[in-house]
Design an enzyme around this catalytic site. Sequence first.
Site, PDB file in Angstrom:
ATOM      1  N   GLU A  73      13.221   3.305  -9.031  1.00 33.07           N
ATOM      2  CA  GLU A  73      11.938   2.644  -8.759  1.00 33.07           C
ATOM      3  C   GLU A  73      10.793   3.336  -9.517  1.00 33.07           C
ATOM      4  O   GLU A  73       9.621   3.160  -9.170  1.00 33.07           O
ATOM      5  CB  GLU A  73      11.671   2.615  -7.258  1.00 33.07           C
ATOM      6  CG  GLU A  73      12.696   1.751  -6.532  1.00 33.07           C
ATOM      7  CD  GLU A  73      12.433   1.622  -5.033  1.00 33.07           C
ATOM      8  OE1 GLU A  73      12.384   0.491  -4.551  1.00 33.07           O
ATOM      9  OE2 GLU A  73      12.296   2.653  -4.358  1.00 33.07           O
ATOM     10  N   HIS A  92       6.197   6.147  -2.152  1.00 34.05           N
ATOM     11  CA  HIS A  92       6.765   4.830  -1.831  1.00 34.05           C
ATOM     12  C   HIS A  92       7.850   5.039  -0.792  1.00 34.05           C
ATOM     13  O   HIS A  92       8.776   5.823  -1.008  1.00 34.05           O
ATOM     14  CB  HIS A  92       7.345   4.176  -3.089  1.00 34.05           C
ATOM     15  CG  HIS A  92       8.244   3.016  -2.775  1.00 34.05           C
ATOM     16  ND1 HIS A  92       7.835   1.939  -2.034  1.00 34.05           N
ATOM     17  CD2 HIS A  92       9.547   2.777  -3.079  1.00 34.05           C
ATOM     18  CE1 HIS A  92       8.838   1.095  -1.896  1.00 34.05           C
ATOM     19  NE2 HIS A  92       9.898   1.571  -2.516  1.00 34.05           N
ATOM     20  N   HIS A  94      10.356   3.170   2.571  1.00 27.82           N
ATOM     21  CA  HIS A  94      10.853   1.980   3.254  1.00 27.82           C
ATOM     22  C   HIS A  94      10.641   2.212   4.758  1.00 27.82           C
ATOM     23  O   HIS A  94      11.546   2.014   5.563  1.00 27.82           O
ATOM     24  CB  HIS A  94      12.337   1.755   2.951  1.00 27.82           C
ATOM     25  CG  HIS A  94      12.635   1.561   1.494  1.00 27.82           C
ATOM     26  ND1 HIS A  94      13.914   1.538   0.978  1.00 27.82           N
ATOM     27  CD2 HIS A  94      11.812   1.361   0.426  1.00 27.82           C
ATOM     28  CE1 HIS A  94      13.869   1.346  -0.342  1.00 27.82           C
ATOM     29  NE2 HIS A  94      12.601   1.251  -0.693  1.00 27.82           N
ATOM     30  N   TYR A 119      -9.895   5.538  10.751  1.00 25.89           N
ATOM     31  CA  TYR A 119      -9.099   6.302   9.780  1.00 25.89           C
ATOM     32  C   TYR A 119      -8.285   5.398   8.874  1.00 25.89           C
ATOM     33  O   TYR A 119      -8.060   5.705   7.706  1.00 25.89           O
ATOM     34  CB  TYR A 119      -8.209   7.331  10.497  1.00 25.89           C
ATOM     35  CG  TYR A 119      -9.041   8.524  10.905  1.00 25.89           C
ATOM     36  CD1 TYR A 119      -9.268   9.553   9.996  1.00 25.89           C
ATOM     37  CD2 TYR A 119      -9.656   8.574  12.135  1.00 25.89           C
ATOM     38  CE1 TYR A 119     -10.079  10.617  10.328  1.00 25.89           C
ATOM     39  CE2 TYR A 119     -10.479   9.636  12.485  1.00 25.89           C
ATOM     40  CZ  TYR A 119     -10.682  10.660  11.570  1.00 25.89           C
ATOM     41  OH  TYR A 119     -11.503  11.706  11.895  1.00 25.89           O
ATOM     42  N   HIS A 159      10.127  -5.012   1.812  1.00 23.78           N
ATOM     43  CA  HIS A 159      10.516  -3.810   1.064  1.00 23.78           C
ATOM     44  C   HIS A 159       9.765  -2.568   1.561  1.00 23.78           C
ATOM     45  O   HIS A 159      10.378  -1.701   2.172  1.00 23.78           O
ATOM     46  CB  HIS A 159      10.280  -4.083  -0.429  1.00 23.78           C
ATOM     47  CG  HIS A 159      10.723  -2.989  -1.331  1.00 23.78           C
ATOM     48  ND1 HIS A 159      10.798  -3.126  -2.696  1.00 23.78           N
ATOM     49  CD2 HIS A 159      11.091  -1.712  -1.083  1.00 23.78           C
ATOM     50  CE1 HIS A 159      11.219  -2.006  -3.230  1.00 23.78           C
ATOM     51  NE2 HIS A 159      11.395  -1.127  -2.268  1.00 23.78           N
TER      52      HIS A 159
END
Length: 212
Positions: A73, A92, A94, A119, A159
């Site tokens: 990725e 990144h 999942h 926040y 995703h």
Amino acid sequence: MSETRLREQIADFGASLFRRGLTFGASGNISLRIDDGWLMTPTGSSLGNLDPATISRLDEEGRHVAGDAPTKEAFLHSGFYRARPKARAIVHLHSTHSVAVSCLHDIDPQNVLPPLTAYYVMRIGELPLIPYFAPGDVNLARVVEEMASRHHAVLLANHGPVVAGKSLADAVYATEELEETAKLFLLLRDRKIRPLDAAQVAEIKARFPIEI
Ligand SMILES: [Zn+2]
């Protein structure tokens, strides 16, 4: 900070995310800009037990020059860095609650989550949804880069999130804020909610601009 220390920092944050269930198996990846390229977590590696010495190193053109081969990725990261020159790190994941929200059919693709807390507004602000692409579809890279020019955080449909920061700590904390807000959103889904109003959001954005 020395490259050795930065490698250790990636492994430490990876282990912390893994321990707390924000990532699992070999999912999720982290990258960090260095003077002459990038450090990136290797393909097939678990963020739970990264070896700092084998973390991938890419040159300024994004070519793999040392360590294990980078995550498949990597294109998510490189598109983001091209679009946002101030980005120093990208996370990144999942992560379950963010992915759950990305699978809902009635969310606003322009801005997926309501401003539930100050926040969240300070660390994420707006969160657009990027449509689903099959693994390996090269069009995802193009769409991510396009969206990253306007947003430091995006949610990939079915995703997970991609979040940039001006430091690794910054990117990790923003990703955690997003995950916790997704969790709150799901907890409150059957209740009448009172998110921050437009004036409250505007005040936070004026006082704490997101500089990334
Ligand atoms: Zn992914």
